[in-house]
Design a protein around this motif. Structure first.
Motif, PDB file in Angstrom:
ATOM      1  N   MET A  72       4.581-114.294 -61.611  1.00 51.68           N
ATOM      2  CA  MET A  72       5.994-113.927 -61.847  1.00 51.68           C
ATOM      3  C   MET A  72       6.159-112.410 -61.895  1.00 51.68           C
ATOM      4  O   MET A  72       7.137-111.864 -61.395  1.00 51.68           O
ATOM      5  N   VAL A  73       5.181-111.731 -62.497  1.00 49.69           N
ATOM      6  CA  VAL A  73       5.233-110.265 -62.559  1.00 49.69           C
ATOM      7  C   VAL A  73       5.183-109.698 -61.142  1.00 49.69           C
ATOM      8  O   VAL A  73       6.002-108.851 -60.763  1.00 49.69           O
ATOM      9  N   ASP A  74       4.243-110.204 -60.347  1.00 49.41           N
ATOM     10  CA  ASP A  74       4.071-109.748 -58.955  1.00 49.41           C
ATOM     11  C   ASP A  74       5.346-109.901 -58.154  1.00 49.41           C
ATOM     12  O   ASP A  74       5.685-109.067 -57.323  1.00 49.41           O
ATOM     13  N   GLN A  75       6.044-111.004 -58.393  1.00 44.34           N
ATOM     14  CA  GLN A  75       7.256-111.291 -57.610  1.00 44.34           C
ATOM     15  C   GLN A  75       8.519-110.688 -58.236  1.00 44.34           C
ATOM     16  O   GLN A  75       9.631-111.053 -57.847  1.00 44.34           O
ATOM     17  N   ASP A  76       8.329-109.796 -59.190  1.00 49.24           N
ATOM     18  CA  ASP A  76       9.434-109.075 -59.828  1.00 49.24           C
ATOM     19  C   ASP A  76      10.501-110.019 -60.402  1.00 49.24           C
ATOM     20  O   ASP A  76      11.697-109.770 -60.299  1.00 49.24           O
ATOM     21  N   GLU A  77      10.011-111.111 -61.011  1.00 47.67           N
ATOM     22  CA  GLU A  77      10.956-112.100 -61.540  1.00 47.67           C
ATOM     23  C   GLU A  77      11.316-111.855 -63.003  1.00 47.67           C
ATOM     24  O   GLU A  77      12.099-112.605 -63.575  1.00 47.67           O
ATOM     25  N   LEU A  78      10.706-110.839 -63.610  1.00 47.72           N
ATOM     26  CA  LEU A  78      10.927-110.638 -65.043  1.00 47.72           C
ATOM     27  C   LEU A  78      11.691-109.344 -65.324  1.00 47.72           C
ATOM     28  O   LEU A  78      11.430-108.315 -64.701  1.00 47.72           O
ATOM     29  N   LEU A  79      12.646-109.456 -66.251  1.00 48.62           N
ATOM     30  CA  LEU A  79      13.440-108.289 -66.635  1.00 48.62           C
ATOM     31  C   LEU A  79      12.567-107.297 -67.406  1.00 48.62           C
ATOM     32  O   LEU A  79      12.690-106.090 -67.263  1.00 48.62           O
ATOM     33  N   GLU A  80      11.721-107.824 -68.253  1.00 41.96           N
ATOM     34  CA  GLU A  80      10.702-107.016 -68.941  1.00 41.96           C
ATOM     35  C   GLU A  80       9.563-107.954 -69.283  1.00 41.96           C
ATOM     36  O   GLU A  80       9.753-109.157 -69.379  1.00 41.96           O
ATOM     37  N   HIS A  81       8.374-107.395 -69.418  1.00 39.16           N
ATOM     38  CA  HIS A  81       7.259-108.225 -69.859  1.00 39.16           C
ATOM     39  C   HIS A  81       6.263-107.341 -70.589  1.00 39.16           C
ATOM     40  O   HIS A  81       6.271-106.115 -70.433  1.00 39.16           O
ATOM     41  N   ALA A  82       5.432-107.959 -71.395  1.00 41.08           N
ATOM     42  CA  ALA A  82       4.452-107.187 -72.166  1.00 41.08           C
ATOM     43  C   ALA A  82       3.318-108.095 -72.597  1.00 41.08           C
ATOM     44  O   ALA A  82       3.452-109.322 -72.625  1.00 41.08           O
ATOM     45  N   LEU A  83       2.235-107.450 -72.943  1.00 38.36           N
ATOM     46  CA  LEU A  83       1.098-108.149 -73.513  1.00 38.36           C
ATOM     47  C   LEU A  83       1.222-107.958 -75.029  1.00 38.36           C
ATOM     48  O   LEU A  83       1.178-106.835 -75.521  1.00 38.36           O
ATOM     49  N   VAL A  84       1.473-109.041 -75.753  1.00 38.54           N
ATOM     50  CA  VAL A  84       1.705-108.942 -77.191  1.00 38.54           C
ATOM     51  C   VAL A  84       0.661-109.772 -77.919  1.00 38.54           C
ATOM     52  O   VAL A  84       0.567-110.983 -77.688  1.00 38.54           O
ATOM     53  N   GLY A 127      -2.342-110.058 -77.440  1.00 39.83           N
ATOM     54  CA  GLY A 127      -3.261-110.704 -76.491  1.00 39.83           C
ATOM     55  C   GLY A 127      -2.614-111.751 -75.587  1.00 39.83           C
ATOM     56  O   GLY A 127      -3.302-112.361 -74.768  1.00 39.83           O
ATOM     57  N   GLU A 128      -1.306-111.962 -75.724  1.00 34.81           N
ATOM     58  CA  GLU A 128      -0.644-112.966 -74.874  1.00 34.81           C
ATOM     59  C   GLU A 128       0.537-112.321 -74.146  1.00 34.81           C
ATOM     60  O   GLU A 128       1.188-111.422 -74.673  1.00 34.81           O
ATOM     61  N   TYR A 129       0.839-112.824 -72.940  1.00 33.34           N
ATOM     62  CA  TYR A 129       1.965-112.285 -72.176  1.00 33.34           C
ATOM     63  C   TYR A 129       3.280-112.916 -72.608  1.00 33.34           C
ATOM     64  O   TYR A 129       3.331-114.101 -72.935  1.00 33.34           O
ATOM     65  N   LYS A 130       4.320-112.075 -72.578  1.00 35.93           N
ATOM     66  CA  LYS A 130       5.679-112.562 -72.856  1.00 35.93           C
ATOM     67  C   LYS A 130       6.619-111.854 -71.894  1.00 35.93           C
ATOM     68  O   LYS A 130       6.429-110.662 -71.630  1.00 35.93           O
ATOM     69  N   GLY A 131       7.614-112.537 -71.373  1.00 31.75           N
ATOM     70  CA  GLY A 131       8.546-111.874 -70.464  1.00 31.75           C
ATOM     71  C   GLY A 131       9.845-112.642 -70.330  1.00 31.75           C
ATOM     72  O   GLY A 131       9.908-113.843 -70.598  1.00 31.75           O
ATOM     73  N   ILE A 132      10.885-111.928 -69.902  1.00 30.22           N
ATOM     74  CA  ILE A 132      12.216-112.542 -69.783  1.00 30.22           C
ATOM     75  C   ILE A 132      12.582-112.749 -68.322  1.00 30.22           C
ATOM     76  O   ILE A 132      12.670-111.780 -67.563  1.00 30.22           O
ATOM     77  N   PRO A 133      12.794-114.003 -67.918  1.00 30.76           N
ATOM     78  CA  PRO A 133      13.126-114.270 -66.513  1.00 30.76           C
ATOM     79  C   PRO A 133      14.517-113.735 -66.140  1.00 30.76           C
ATOM     80  O   PRO A 133      15.505-114.063 -66.792  1.00 30.76           O
TER      81      PRO A 133
END
Ligand SMILES: Nc1ncnc2c1ncn2[C@@H]1O[C@H](COP(=O)(O)OP(=O)(O)OP(=O)(O)O)[C@@H](O)[C@H]1O
Length: 241
Positions: free
Chosen positions: A106-118, A120-126
Motif C-alpha cells: 500500500m505504501v509503494d502504491q501511494d495509497e496512504l495519506l500518512e503512515h508510520a512505524l509505531v 514496531g508495527e505499521y499504521k496508516g490511513i487509506p
C-alpha cells in the motif's frame, strides 16, 4: 434619490400591523422587484477533516466512538495496521488488520495519506476511504498518534482541524493505560515515556481538549462544539486530497 429607491416600484403596500401576512409579503416582493428566494443564504459547509490525536491512553478511541454515535454525518476513517488484533477489537471497525507485506505494498502504491512505524508495527490511513466519505458529503475523523498528526499537518496544513486530546494529569493517563490491561510492562514503559515527550507538542495543534476522569461526555461535547464552530466559519477549510 438613490438608485435603490428609484428601482422600487410604486405599489401600495398594506399596513404591516393589520395586513394579511401573504398579501404583505407579495406586496413587498412586487415593490422590490423579485421573489424572496428560499435558497440557502450561505452554501452548505465543506466536509471537514477532524484529526484527533494525543498520547496513548488519553481516551481517543472512547471519545471517537461516542462522537460518531452522536453525529451521524461524521465518519471514522479506519486505520490499517500490521499489529495483532486486541481482544474486543473488530476488523474494519477498529482497524483493518493487514500483514506487513500487504502494508508495504500500500505504501509503494501511494495509497496512504500518512503512515508510520509505531512501537514496531505499521499504521496508516487509506486515502481512498477519506476521499469516498468526503465525496458523499460526510465529515471524517482521523485518529492518529502525535507523530501521525505532525505528518498530517505537513500533508494537509490548514485544510484539517487538529485536536490534541489529553487526560487532566500524567497520573490519570497512566491509570487509564494500566487499567486497560492490554499492554505488557515493557510496552507500558515505552508508552508512558513517549507520552511525557508528546505532551510538549501541543502547540502545533489547533485545539486542546481535556478528557477528565469520569467526564467523557464533557470531552465529547467540547469536540462537538469545536466541530460546530468550524462548520460556522466564514472562511472554510477546504480539504481536497
Ligand atoms: N474520561 C474518562 N474517564 C475514565 N476512563 C476513561 C475516560 N476516557 C477513556 N477512558 C478509558 O481509558 C482507557 C484508555 O482509553 P482509549 O483506549 O480510548 O485510549 P486511546 O487514547 O485510544 O489509547 P491508545 O492510543 O493507546 O489506543 C479505556 O479503558 C477507556 O475506556
Amino acid at each position: 434619490m438613490s438608485t435603490d429607491s428609484r428601482a422600487l416600484r410604486t405599489v401600495s403596500i398594506p399596513a404591516a400591523d393589520v395586513a394579511d401576512r401573504s398579501d404583505l409579503i407579495r406586496a413587498l416582493e412586487t415593490s422590490l422587484g423579485s421573489h424572496f428566494s428560499s435558497d440557502p443564504i450561505v452554501p452548505t459547509p465543506n466536509p471537514l477533516i477532524v484529526v484527533i490525536s494525543g498520547p496513548s491512553g488519553v481516551g481517543k478511541d472512547a471519545v471517537i466512538n461516542r462522537l460518531t454515535e452522536l453525529r451521524r454525518n461524521l465518519h471514522f476513517v479506519v486505520t490499517c495496521t500490521s499489529r495483532a488484533m486486541r481482544p474486543g477489537e473488530t476488523e474494519g471497525k477498529d482497524y483493518y488488520f493487514v500483514t506487513k507485506e500487504q502494508f508495504l505494498r500500500m505504501v509503494d502504491q501511494d495509497e496512504l495519506l500518512e503512515h508510520a512505524l509505531v512501537y514496531g508495527e505499521y499504521k496508516g490511513i487509506p486515502k481512498k476511504q477519506v476521499r469516498d466519505l468526503m465525496g458523499k458529503g460526510y465529515d471524517v475523523v482521523l485518529r492518529v498518534d502525535i507523530q501521525g498528526a505532525e505528518t498530517l499537518r505537513r500533508v494537509l496544513g490548514q485544510k484539517a482541524v487538529f485536536m490534541f486530546l489529553t487526560a487532566e494529569s500524567e497520573a490519570k493517563m497512566v491509570e487509564r493505560l494500566v487499567d486497560r490491561r492490554t499492554e505488557r510492562k515493557e510496552e507500558l514503559l515505552v508508552r508512558i515515556a513517549t507520552a511525557r515527550e508528546e505532551v510538549k507538542r501541543v502547540s502545533s495543534f489547533d485545539y486542546v481538549v481535556v478528557n477528565r476522569e469520569g467526564e467523557l461526555e464533557k470531552a465529547v461535547q467540547t469536540v462537538e462544539a469545536i466541530i460546530d464552530a468550524e462548520k460556522a466559519k466564514v472562511r472554510q477549510r477546504n480539504a481536497v486530497l
